[in-house]
Design a protein around this motif. Structure first.
Motif, PDB file in Angstrom:
ATOM      1  N   PHE A 158       3.927 100.735  61.904  1.00 35.74           N
ATOM      2  CA  PHE A 158       4.759  99.911  61.035  1.00 35.74           C
ATOM      3  C   PHE A 158       5.752  99.077  61.836  1.00 35.74           C
ATOM      4  O   PHE A 158       5.923  97.877  61.563  1.00 35.74           O
ATOM      5  N   SER A 159       6.398  99.687  62.807  1.00 38.16           N
ATOM      6  CA  SER A 159       7.468  98.995  63.532  1.00 38.16           C
ATOM      7  C   SER A 159       6.953  97.798  64.330  1.00 38.16           C
ATOM      8  O   SER A 159       7.716  96.880  64.628  1.00 38.16           O
ATOM      9  N   ASP A 160       5.693  97.785  64.667  1.00 35.91           N
ATOM     10  CA  ASP A 160       5.114  96.699  65.459  1.00 35.91           C
ATOM     11  C   ASP A 160       4.482  95.604  64.601  1.00 35.91           C
ATOM     12  O   ASP A 160       3.917  94.657  65.151  1.00 35.91           O
ATOM     13  N   SER A 161       4.578  95.747  63.305  1.00 34.80           N
ATOM     14  CA  SER A 161       3.784  94.897  62.416  1.00 34.80           C
ATOM     15  C   SER A 161       4.613  93.892  61.638  1.00 34.80           C
ATOM     16  O   SER A 161       5.679  94.234  61.111  1.00 34.80           O
ATOM     17  N   ALA A 162       4.099  92.675  61.536  1.00 32.93           N
ATOM     18  CA  ALA A 162       4.634  91.701  60.594  1.00 32.93           C
ATOM     19  C   ALA A 162       4.119  92.062  59.205  1.00 32.93           C
ATOM     20  O   ALA A 162       2.992  92.522  59.045  1.00 32.93           O
ATOM     21  N   MET A 163       4.949  91.853  58.209  1.00 34.42           N
ATOM     22  CA  MET A 163       4.553  92.151  56.834  1.00 34.42           C
ATOM     23  C   MET A 163       5.089  91.073  55.912  1.00 34.42           C
ATOM     24  O   MET A 163       5.902  90.244  56.320  1.00 34.42           O
ATOM     25  N   ALA A 164       4.641  91.110  54.675  1.00 35.25           N
ATOM     26  CA  ALA A 164       5.050  90.058  53.751  1.00 35.25           C
ATOM     27  C   ALA A 164       5.006  90.542  52.314  1.00 35.25           C
ATOM     28  O   ALA A 164       4.382  91.556  51.985  1.00 35.25           O
ATOM     29  N   TRP A 165       5.684  89.798  51.465  1.00 36.59           N
ATOM     30  CA  TRP A 165       5.608  89.958  50.013  1.00 36.59           C
ATOM     31  C   TRP A 165       4.966  88.705  49.427  1.00 36.59           C
ATOM     32  O   TRP A 165       5.297  87.579  49.819  1.00 36.59           O
ATOM     33  N   GLU A 170      -2.950  81.159  41.966  1.00 34.24           N
ATOM     34  CA  GLU A 170      -3.195  81.753  43.269  1.00 34.24           C
ATOM     35  C   GLU A 170      -2.005  82.618  43.686  1.00 34.24           C
ATOM     36  O   GLU A 170      -0.882  82.428  43.213  1.00 34.24           O
ATOM     37  N   ARG A 171      -2.297  83.564  44.582  1.00 39.11           N
ATOM     38  CA  ARG A 171      -1.239  84.400  45.113  1.00 39.11           C
ATOM     39  C   ARG A 171      -0.328  83.543  45.996  1.00 39.11           C
ATOM     40  O   ARG A 171      -0.793  82.786  46.846  1.00 39.11           O
ATOM     41  N   GLU A 172       0.985  83.696  45.773  1.00 42.20           N
ATOM     42  CA  GLU A 172       1.983  82.862  46.445  1.00 42.20           C
ATOM     43  C   GLU A 172       2.786  83.694  47.432  1.00 42.20           C
ATOM     44  O   GLU A 172       3.301  84.767  47.053  1.00 42.20           O
ATOM     45  N   GLY A 173       2.924  83.222  48.656  1.00 43.93           N
ATOM     46  CA  GLY A 173       3.752  83.907  49.632  1.00 43.93           C
ATOM     47  C   GLY A 173       5.214  83.769  49.290  1.00 43.93           C
ATOM     48  O   GLY A 173       5.679  82.660  49.009  1.00 43.93           O
ATOM     49  N   ALA A 194       6.127  87.961  37.737  1.00 46.76           N
ATOM     50  CA  ALA A 194       4.830  87.998  38.413  1.00 46.76           C
ATOM     51  C   ALA A 194       4.519  89.437  38.813  1.00 46.76           C
ATOM     52  O   ALA A 194       5.377  90.310  38.749  1.00 46.76           O
ATOM     53  N   MET A 195       3.277  89.635  39.262  1.00 48.78           N
ATOM     54  CA  MET A 195       2.924  90.861  39.962  1.00 48.78           C
ATOM     55  C   MET A 195       3.257  90.631  41.432  1.00 48.78           C
ATOM     56  O   MET A 195       2.846  89.607  42.000  1.00 48.78           O
ATOM     57  N   TYR A 196       3.990  91.560  42.005  1.00 50.15           N
ATOM     58  CA  TYR A 196       4.415  91.428  43.396  1.00 50.15           C
ATOM     59  C   TYR A 196       3.605  92.396  44.270  1.00 50.15           C
ATOM     60  O   TYR A 196       3.470  93.583  43.934  1.00 50.15           O
ATOM     61  N   TYR A 197       3.113  91.869  45.397  1.00 48.50           N
ATOM     62  CA  TYR A 197       2.277  92.640  46.307  1.00 48.50           C
ATOM     63  C   TYR A 197       2.891  92.643  47.699  1.00 48.50           C
ATOM     64  O   TYR A 197       3.409  91.613  48.150  1.00 48.50           O
ATOM     65  N   CYS A 198       2.791  93.768  48.403  1.00 50.39           N
ATOM     66  CA  CYS A 198       3.124  93.741  49.815  1.00 50.39           C
ATOM     67  C   CYS A 198       1.838  93.622  50.619  1.00 50.39           C
ATOM     68  O   CYS A 198       0.765  94.033  50.162  1.00 50.39           O
ATOM     69  N   ALA A 199       1.969  93.042  51.788  1.00 51.13           N
ATOM     70  CA  ALA A 199       0.816  92.747  52.623  1.00 51.13           C
ATOM     71  C   ALA A 199       1.094  93.132  54.071  1.00 51.13           C
ATOM     72  O   ALA A 199       2.216  92.989  54.556  1.00 51.13           O
ATOM     73  N   ALA A 200       0.043  93.577  54.755  1.00 60.42           N
ATOM     74  CA  ALA A 200       0.124  93.939  56.171  1.00 60.42           C
ATOM     75  C   ALA A 200      -1.177  93.495  56.848  1.00 60.42           C
ATOM     76  O   ALA A 200      -2.030  92.875  56.220  1.00 60.42           O
ATOM     77  N   ARG A 235       2.435  82.255  57.981  1.00 56.88           N
ATOM     78  CA  ARG A 235       3.235  83.437  57.647  1.00 56.88           C
ATOM     79  C   ARG A 235       3.232  83.747  56.162  1.00 56.88           C
ATOM     80  O   ARG A 235       3.380  84.893  55.773  1.00 56.88           O
ATOM     81  N   LEU A 236       3.081  82.733  55.311  1.00 60.22           N
ATOM     82  CA  LEU A 236       3.075  82.962  53.867  1.00 60.22           C
ATOM     83  C   LEU A 236       1.725  82.605  53.251  1.00 60.22           C
ATOM     84  O   LEU A 236       1.646  82.267  52.067  1.00 60.22           O
ATOM     85  N   LYS A 237       0.679  82.703  54.061  1.00 58.70           N
ATOM     86  CA  LYS A 237      -0.669  82.418  53.566  1.00 58.70           C
ATOM     87  C   LYS A 237      -1.418  83.712  53.299  1.00 58.70           C
ATOM     88  O   LYS A 237      -1.478  84.605  54.144  1.00 58.70           O
ATOM     89  N   GLU A 238      -2.002  83.803  52.122  1.00 59.55           N
ATOM     90  CA  GLU A 238      -2.733  85.001  51.720  1.00 59.55           C
ATOM     91  C   GLU A 238      -3.832  85.351  52.712  1.00 59.55           C
ATOM     92  O   GLU A 238      -4.038  86.527  53.046  1.00 59.55           O
ATOM     93  N   SER A 239      -4.516  84.355  53.225  1.00 61.50           N
ATOM     94  CA  SER A 239      -5.661  84.594  54.111  1.00 61.50           C
ATOM     95  C   SER A 239      -5.258  85.184  55.461  1.00 61.50           C
ATOM     96  O   SER A 239      -6.121  85.670  56.206  1.00 61.50           O
ATOM     97  N   ALA A 240      -3.975  85.157  55.792  1.00 58.34           N
ATOM     98  CA  ALA A 240      -3.507  85.671  57.079  1.00 58.34           C
ATOM     99  C   ALA A 240      -3.279  87.174  57.076  1.00 58.34           C
ATOM    100  O   ALA A 240      -2.947  87.745  58.104  1.00 58.34           O
TER     101      ALA A 240
END
Length: 125
Positions: free
Chosen positions: A29-36, A44-47, A91-97, A107-112
């Motif tokens: 976890f500590s080494d990872s970029a993450m997003a909402w 479409e899912r929005e960053g 909205a429905m909110y999702y976390c991403a890793a 950084r805010l693209k779903e495909s990343a």
């Protein structure tokens, strides 16, 4: 394997606040970029917000100044503090890793992102 579990969603009146959490496991976890991200039906899912391993952040313009993303590396938990909520934040909110993007634009693209939680619903009225 990677698991992401969101919590903290709910119903709130406009101008109210909510704090979302995402508990993570199965990766460093500590080494990872993450997003909402967030998604409403038919769209479409929005960053919303991204946080890098070093703590730097990127926000969508629609939430800049109202939302704050943070990581608690000791608890493997990602947070999203949402203040001054508006009905359009519903909205429905999702976390991403599993970030695999390159450069600022990804950084805010779903495909990343490779890994996703199941989502938590936020409703603002």
């Amino acid at each position: 394997h990677v698991q992401l579990v969101e919590s903290g969603g709910g119903s709130v009146q406009a101008e109210g606040s909510l704090r979302l959490s995402c508990t993570a496991s199965g990766f460093t976890f500590s080494d990872s970029a993450m997003a909402w991200f967030r998604q409403t039906p038919g769209k479409e899912r929005e960053g919303v917000a991204n946080i890098r391993a070093g703590g730097s952040t990127t926000y969508a313009s629609s939430v800049q100044g109202r939302f704050t993303v943070s990581k608690d590396n000791g608890k493997n938990t990602l947070h999203l503090q949402m203040n001054s909520l508006k009905p359009e934040d519903t909205a429905m909110y999702y976390c991403a890793a599993g970030y695999r993007g390159i450069g600022f634009m990804s950084r805010l693209k779903e495909s990343a992102y490779k890994n996703w939680g199941q989502g938590t619903q936020v409703t603002v009225s």
